[in-house]
Design a protein around this motif. Sequence first.
Motif, PDB file in Angstrom:
ATOM      1  N   ALA A   1     -52.129 -29.617  -3.475  1.00  0.00           N
ATOM      2  CA  ALA A   1     -52.628 -29.495  -2.924  1.00  0.00           C
ATOM      3  C   ALA A   1     -54.415 -30.441  -4.027  1.00  0.00           C
ATOM      4  O   ALA A   1     -54.525 -31.534  -3.268  1.00  0.00           O
ATOM      5  CB  ALA A   1     -53.414 -28.974  -2.528  1.00  0.00           C
ATOM      6  N   ASP A   2     -54.336 -30.707  -4.420  1.00  0.00           N
ATOM      7  CA  ASP A   2     -55.263 -31.274  -5.605  1.00  0.00           C
ATOM      8  C   ASP A   2     -55.205 -31.776  -6.680  1.00  0.00           C
ATOM      9  O   ASP A   2     -55.945 -32.335  -7.609  1.00  0.00           O
ATOM     10  CB  ASP A   2     -56.446 -30.517  -5.392  1.00  0.00           C
TER      11      ASP A   2
ATOM     12  N   VAL B   1     -53.564 -19.026  -6.192  1.00  0.00           N
ATOM     13  CA  VAL B   1     -53.582 -20.494  -5.157  1.00  0.00           C
ATOM     14  C   VAL B   1     -54.747 -21.079  -6.393  1.00  0.00           C
ATOM     15  O   VAL B   1     -54.534 -22.320  -6.199  1.00  0.00           O
ATOM     16  CB  VAL B   1     -53.982 -19.565  -4.036  1.00  0.00           C
TER      17      VAL B   1
ATOM     18  N   ALA C   1     -50.021 -24.314  -2.502  1.00  0.00           N
ATOM     19  CA  ALA C   1     -51.393 -25.420  -2.755  1.00  0.00           C
ATOM     20  C   ALA C   1     -51.053 -26.316  -4.404  1.00  0.00           C
ATOM     21  O   ALA C   1     -51.563 -26.156  -5.026  1.00  0.00           O
ATOM     22  CB  ALA C   1     -52.310 -24.559  -2.887  1.00  0.00           C
TER      23      ALA C   1
ATOM     24  N   VAL D   1     -56.213 -25.856   0.497  1.00  0.00           N
ATOM     25  CA  VAL D   1     -54.893 -25.415   0.130  1.00  0.00           C
ATOM     26  C   VAL D   1     -54.418 -24.433   1.787  1.00  0.00           C
ATOM     27  O   VAL D   1     -55.596 -23.666   2.308  1.00  0.00           O
ATOM     28  CB  VAL D   1     -55.658 -24.325  -0.915  1.00  0.00           C
TER      29      VAL D   1
ATOM     30  N   ALA E   1     -53.814 -24.983  -7.830  1.00  0.00           N
ATOM     31  CA  ALA E   1     -55.167 -26.602  -7.142  1.00  0.00           C
ATOM     32  C   ALA E   1     -55.944 -26.330  -8.111  1.00  0.00           C
ATOM     33  O   ALA E   1     -56.290 -27.931  -7.976  1.00  0.00           O
ATOM     34  CB  ALA E   1     -55.621 -25.624  -5.646  1.00  0.00           C
TER      35      ALA E   1
ATOM     36  N   ALA F   1     -52.083 -27.275   2.468  1.00  0.00           N
ATOM     37  CA  ALA F   1     -51.030 -27.763   1.451  1.00  0.00           C
ATOM     38  C   ALA F   1     -49.553 -26.590   3.085  1.00  0.00           C
ATOM     39  O   ALA F   1     -49.941 -26.173   3.530  1.00  0.00           O
ATOM     40  CB  ALA F   1     -50.491 -27.138   0.253  1.00  0.00           C
TER      41      ALA F   1
ATOM     42  N   THR G   1     -51.417 -18.869   2.327  1.00  0.00           N
ATOM     43  CA  THR G   1     -50.584 -18.983   1.106  1.00  0.00           C
ATOM     44  C   THR G   1     -50.545 -17.543   1.378  1.00  0.00           C
ATOM     45  O   THR G   1     -51.729 -16.716   0.946  1.00  0.00           O
ATOM     46  CB  THR G   1     -51.117 -19.169   0.213  1.00  0.00           C
TER      47      THR G   1
END
Length: 607
Positions: free
Chosen positions: A196-197, A261, A193, A347, A265, A187, A350
């Motif tokens: 991200a997922d 995070v 993130a 991720v 995600a 990300a 961050t």
Amino acid sequence: MPDPTVTSRIGLVAATAAGRRHAQTVAAAWPHARLVAGESVTDALRTAWAQCDAVVAFLATGAVVRVLAPLLADKRSDPAVVVVDEAARHAVALLGGHTGGNDLAEQVGALLDARPVITTATDTVGLPGLDTLGWPVRGAVAAVSRAILDGEPVQVIADAQWPLPALPPNVQPRPVVAASAAGTGAASADTGAASADTGAESAAESDSGAEQGSGYRLFVTDRVVPLDGRTAVLRPPSLVAGVGASRGVPAAEVAELLHRVLAEAGLDPASLRCLATADIKADEAGIRSTADALGVPLVTWPATRLAAVDVPHPSEVVRAAVGTPSVAEAAALLGPDGRPGDATLLVGKTATAMATVAVARHAPRGRLAVVGLGPGAADLRTPRAVAELRRAAVVVGLDQYLDQVRDVLRPGSRVLASGLGAEEARARAAVAEAVAGRAVALVGSGDAGVYAMASPALEYADERIDVVGVPGVTAALAAGALLGAPLGHDHAYVSLSDLHTPWEVIERRVTAAAEGDFVTLFYNPRSRARDWQLGKALGILAAHRPPDTPVGVVRNASRPGEWVHVATLATLDPTVVDMYSVVVVGNSDTRVVAGRMVTPRGYRWRS
């Protein structure tokens, strides 16, 4: 359950003189077990419950139930409880069967010569309980476990091929659900993130949503999935969080960032395998306390190792400060084993004011247990060997060895048996199954590392799999115990089979053992096709030690047809020896005492 003699605090509670005698027997054997006192038995039982990891109560079952029932909270954290009757005839696993109670009942039973009583449903029918696999399990665990027991269809939905134990035929895997491409990249460093997922999470929602009400499901995933009364989730140890921080970072800042995070995600903290960081941060209290709070190890790497990892967001500012352009991302990719090739960054880094976090998913690795079964008798098979056989989904071995252990395999185990002479094929098959991500046990007699299957298997095994070695009682040790004490001093093992080793090499080794005056053990001593090698080897030894040197022959040690014979170098008839025999030739000091071979230790204890 951990070894009660080493780590567990075990509280013993008794009301009668007989109960106290039994408790004292346990306390004398286990240093961490203690008799818990109280103004009354009820008070002592409550104190043991509050202060100990496990409780052994020498009381009536009903009395224990009445006292402890109001104290029950969560079976994952409540102490295990075993109840022993007044005469110590039974050790009943009353509570916490899958958190140590069943094992404790077995151990108490062995100590007091009491019969362990196990009533946990999965254990009584030989199935693996979902809460015994060593991974966190969430959701409708009881409902899914009951469905497995009742033979109802249960689907296993996994993100990858994890090395699970054997499951019964009614538990069927759905094809592996791969994480989406959206979850394979990092990300943005600025936005974190949040996306991200999302692809993988959507897959999970779609996967589970499509099946609502249509049966029972067992997810094996690190992703957050919707739960209902028919869904359980096993959390494999697939995630590694890389953490970087400024000196003196508060633990609350690290923990809040990490949990945020993961939540954004769609990843579950229960799948964290470890936190990872740079060596110079190993003593950073904020990072270490976060790992402790999560119950995961903290793994550290030197800056030079981190600097060698290719990351999407390197920083020259970070390089100037700590010697590597990345801490969080590189550490997440290295993980616990230093294999960035097995990892996907989910991720990217961050940051907050003082902390940085990145998360990587590490691919599962197959598991190969190389198991020594001992010389043949079930009571000479180690508990660890039995545990590994029950842990495996695939069991590979010589057909006659597998026949010895079929009764301990779990329902659903796949057995790959082959005959004599197929050692290389067995080794390759076991490794191939492990490389495919399965839990495999490769069995051999005696110790699998002594003239057995460990060597050929490990020649093919590489870094794609985890290997576990399980030692066994060797044929030499079994024979030595039957002969007396022939191995009391230095000894040498020599195989007389020249099928793979030239006779010239074997002869040199026998000569060296003779010149060194080693007690010498001959494996594979004689067969119908190889009928002269044993006589030749005995002749070499006879040239270096007296003719009355004792020689022991043990055939079928610990198996039906066991036969023990003691002769001398001058009198042994090689024709009594076959491939089921071990021949033990004493050294120049070995004697026969009361019919038993004894080799002096050759030294005396100093006071």
